[in-house]
Design an enzyme around this catalytic site. Structure first.
Site, PDB file in Angstrom:
ATOM      1  N   HIS A 229      40.123  24.385  44.735  1.00 19.30           N
ATOM      2  CA  HIS A 229      39.849  24.093  43.339  1.00 19.30           C
ATOM      3  C   HIS A 229      40.313  25.324  42.538  1.00 19.30           C
ATOM      4  O   HIS A 229      39.941  26.459  42.876  1.00 19.30           O
ATOM      5  CB  HIS A 229      38.353  23.906  43.097  1.00 19.30           C
ATOM      6  CG  HIS A 229      37.813  22.576  43.529  1.00 19.30           C
ATOM      7  ND1 HIS A 229      37.943  22.103  44.800  1.00 19.30           N
ATOM      8  CD2 HIS A 229      37.143  21.620  42.827  1.00 19.30           C
ATOM      9  CE1 HIS A 229      37.365  20.906  44.874  1.00 19.30           C
ATOM     10  NE2 HIS A 229      36.877  20.586  43.699  1.00 19.30           N
TER      11      HIS A 229
ATOM     12  N   GLU B 174      40.006  24.622  36.860  1.00 18.70           N
ATOM     13  CA  GLU B 174      39.110  23.566  36.340  1.00 18.70           C
ATOM     14  C   GLU B 174      38.408  24.161  35.119  1.00 18.70           C
ATOM     15  O   GLU B 174      38.668  23.749  33.998  1.00 18.70           O
ATOM     16  CB  GLU B 174      38.095  23.148  37.418  1.00 18.70           C
ATOM     17  CG  GLU B 174      37.109  22.082  36.962  1.00 18.70           C
ATOM     18  CD  GLU B 174      36.037  21.754  38.028  1.00 18.70           C
ATOM     19  OE1 GLU B 174      35.862  22.528  38.988  1.00 18.70           O
ATOM     20  OE2 GLU B 174      35.371  20.697  37.874  1.00 18.70           O
TER      21      GLU B 174
ATOM     22  N   ASP C 293      36.786  12.772  42.167  1.00 16.52           N
ATOM     23  CA  ASP C 293      35.951  13.977  42.307  1.00 16.52           C
ATOM     24  C   ASP C 293      34.541  13.643  42.815  1.00 16.52           C
ATOM     25  O   ASP C 293      34.300  13.710  44.018  1.00 16.52           O
ATOM     26  CB  ASP C 293      35.901  14.738  40.975  1.00 16.52           C
ATOM     27  CG  ASP C 293      35.618  16.225  41.125  1.00 16.52           C
ATOM     28  OD1 ASP C 293      35.593  16.720  42.265  1.00 16.52           O
ATOM     29  OD2 ASP C 293      35.450  16.908  40.088  1.00 16.52           O
ATOM     30  N   ASP C 294      33.631  13.318  41.898  1.00 11.63           N
ATOM     31  CA  ASP C 294      32.236  12.990  42.256  1.00 11.63           C
ATOM     32  C   ASP C 294      31.837  11.712  41.520  1.00 11.63           C
ATOM     33  O   ASP C 294      31.049  11.751  40.562  1.00 11.63           O
ATOM     34  CB  ASP C 294      31.312  14.145  41.836  1.00 11.63           C
ATOM     35  CG  ASP C 294      31.746  15.461  42.466  1.00 11.63           C
ATOM     36  OD1 ASP C 294      31.528  15.640  43.668  1.00 11.63           O
ATOM     37  OD2 ASP C 294      32.330  16.291  41.736  1.00 11.63           O
TER      38      ASP C 294
HETATM   39  N1  ADE Z   1      31.947  20.415  44.035  1.00 14.64           N
HETATM   40  C1  ADE Z   1      31.850  19.105  43.761  1.00 14.64           C
HETATM   41  N2  ADE Z   1      32.534  18.810  42.652  1.00 14.64           N
HETATM   42  C2  ADE Z   1      33.095  19.950  42.204  1.00 14.64           C
HETATM   43  C3  ADE Z   1      33.916  20.282  41.107  1.00 14.64           C
HETATM   44  N3  ADE Z   1      34.324  19.389  40.205  1.00 14.64           N
HETATM   45  N4  ADE Z   1      34.277  21.575  40.959  1.00 14.64           N
HETATM   46  C4  ADE Z   1      33.874  22.483  41.830  1.00 14.64           C
HETATM   47  N5  ADE Z   1      33.104  22.225  42.876  1.00 14.64           N
HETATM   48  C5  ADE Z   1      32.716  20.967  43.066  1.00 14.64           C
HETATM   49 ZN    ZN Z   2      36.196  18.675  43.102  1.00 16.59          ZN
END
Ligand code: ADE
Ligand code: ZN
Length: 334
Positions: A194, A197, A275-276
């Site tokens: 990552h 971001e 992502d989530d």
């Molecule tokens: N862990 C889970 N989602 C994340 C994200 N968007 N950025 C960093 N760590 C994460």
């Molecule tokens: Zn992520």
């Protein structure tokens, strides 16, 4: 356009399995394990999903993961995601998980990885979904902890494709993990991280130059640095962008602020991912649809994003070509 997106074969390359934990399943598993969540109901839990930044999300996301205890819990979590992926025509998925979130609570590494992998195996046999597994190191912890985790993971090298780096970005730069990434590379694994971001374009440079990653997760801040854009164009290192995540974590106020259209025009290998998804209000198709709407994309733009998802994947060239041919066929017949 929605039907075109729904039925389009896609690969997902940026997906935290703990981030697919839907509130309903979380309550069910919490109850089964005799654990009390701090929210009283699914509705109350959902109401807490209002994030001003990455850290506010991470605090809630790690708390949710605490109810996962047994191998069956990790199986159920992964299986629920795979069913959703199948519904949305994801045919290949490269899944992240955070071993340290679990081992730090006394859950064995093998409990976590066996539960996830058994579900992935069933996803292949029952739904034809192929997958890769990519443990991530938590960057808010120290490098020593990452090295310990890596050494434990080596027992499962046959089912691990690569390693990544996630969690709180700002203040935890790639340089902090240079040694462990060298070890990972020396053992023949791929790496991702990552970067960019919430962190600056410099974090992306450092992930590329210090960690030698094959892909950048998010990477949207590359747009701030013209030299970096040139580098990404030249090297074709992919970015796994997660539009609804960026919106929910207030990295942008509108999806249209994301540099997705510009980057496609600049011939950057951009991909769309969720992502989530349990926390950010949508799985992969909702992300594609949000992007299509924000940029007024036509079917050939969307096709390009799906082609990129396979080209940027860790599939071998035979599998990549197979899917690229299928995609073209789907587009021509639609
Ligand atoms: N862990 C889970 N989602 C994340 C994200 N968007 N950025 C960093 N760590 C994460
Ligand atoms: Zn992520």
């Amino acid at each position: 356009m929605n039907t075109f997106i729904n039925n389009l074969p896609k690969a997902e390359l940026h997906l935290h399995i703990e981030g697919t934990f839907e509130p309903e399943l979380m309550f069910k598993i919490a109850q089964r394990n005799g654990i009390k969540l701090s929210q009283k109901s699914v509705a109350e839990l959902k109401e807490s999903y209002n994030f001003n930044n990455l850290q506010e999300f991470l605090d809630i996301y790690y708390a949710g993961a605490n109810v996962l205890i047994h191998e069956q819990d990790f199986y159920d979590l992964t299986w629920a995601y795979l069913q959703k992926a199948h519904e949305q025509n994801i045919v290949h998925t490269e899944i992240f998980f955070d071993p340290q979130t679990h081992t730090s609570r006394g859950i064995e590494f093998r409990t976590v990885i066996n539960g996830i992998q058994n579900a992935l195996d069933d996803g292949k046999t029952k739904m034809g979904i192929t997958s890769k597994l990519i443990p991530n190191f938590l960057r808010h912890l120290d490098e020593e902890d990452a090295i310990r985790t890596f050494n434990e993971a080596l027992k499962y090298r046959d089912i691990i494709t690569g390693f990544g780096l996630d969690s709180s970005e700002v203040g935890n730069p790639p340089a902090k993990f240079q040694q462990v990434f060298e070890m990972v590379k020396a053992e023949g694994f791929l790496t991702v991280a990552h970067a960019g971001e919430e962190g600056s374009a410099q974090y992306i440079w450092d992930a590329l130059k210090l960690l030698n990653v094959s892909r950048i997760d998010h990477g949207i801040r590359a747009a701030d640095d013209l030299l970096l854009i040139e580098e990404l164009e030249k090297t074709q290192v992919p970015l796994t962008v997660c539009p609804l995540s960026n919106l929910k974590l207030q990295v942008v106020k509108n999806i249209s602020e994301l540099p997705i259209k510009t980057m496609l025009q600049q011939n950057i290998m951009v991909t769309i991912n969720s992502d989530d998804p349990a926390y950010f209000g949508g799985y992969i198709n909702e992300n594609y649809k949000a992007v299509a709407e924000a940029f007024n994309f036509n079917k050939s733009d969307i096709l390009k994003l799906a082609e990129n998802s396979f080209n940027a994947s860790f599939l071998d060239n035979v599998a990549k070509t197979k899917w690229l041919v299928k995609l073209r066929d789907y587009y021509n017949k639609f």
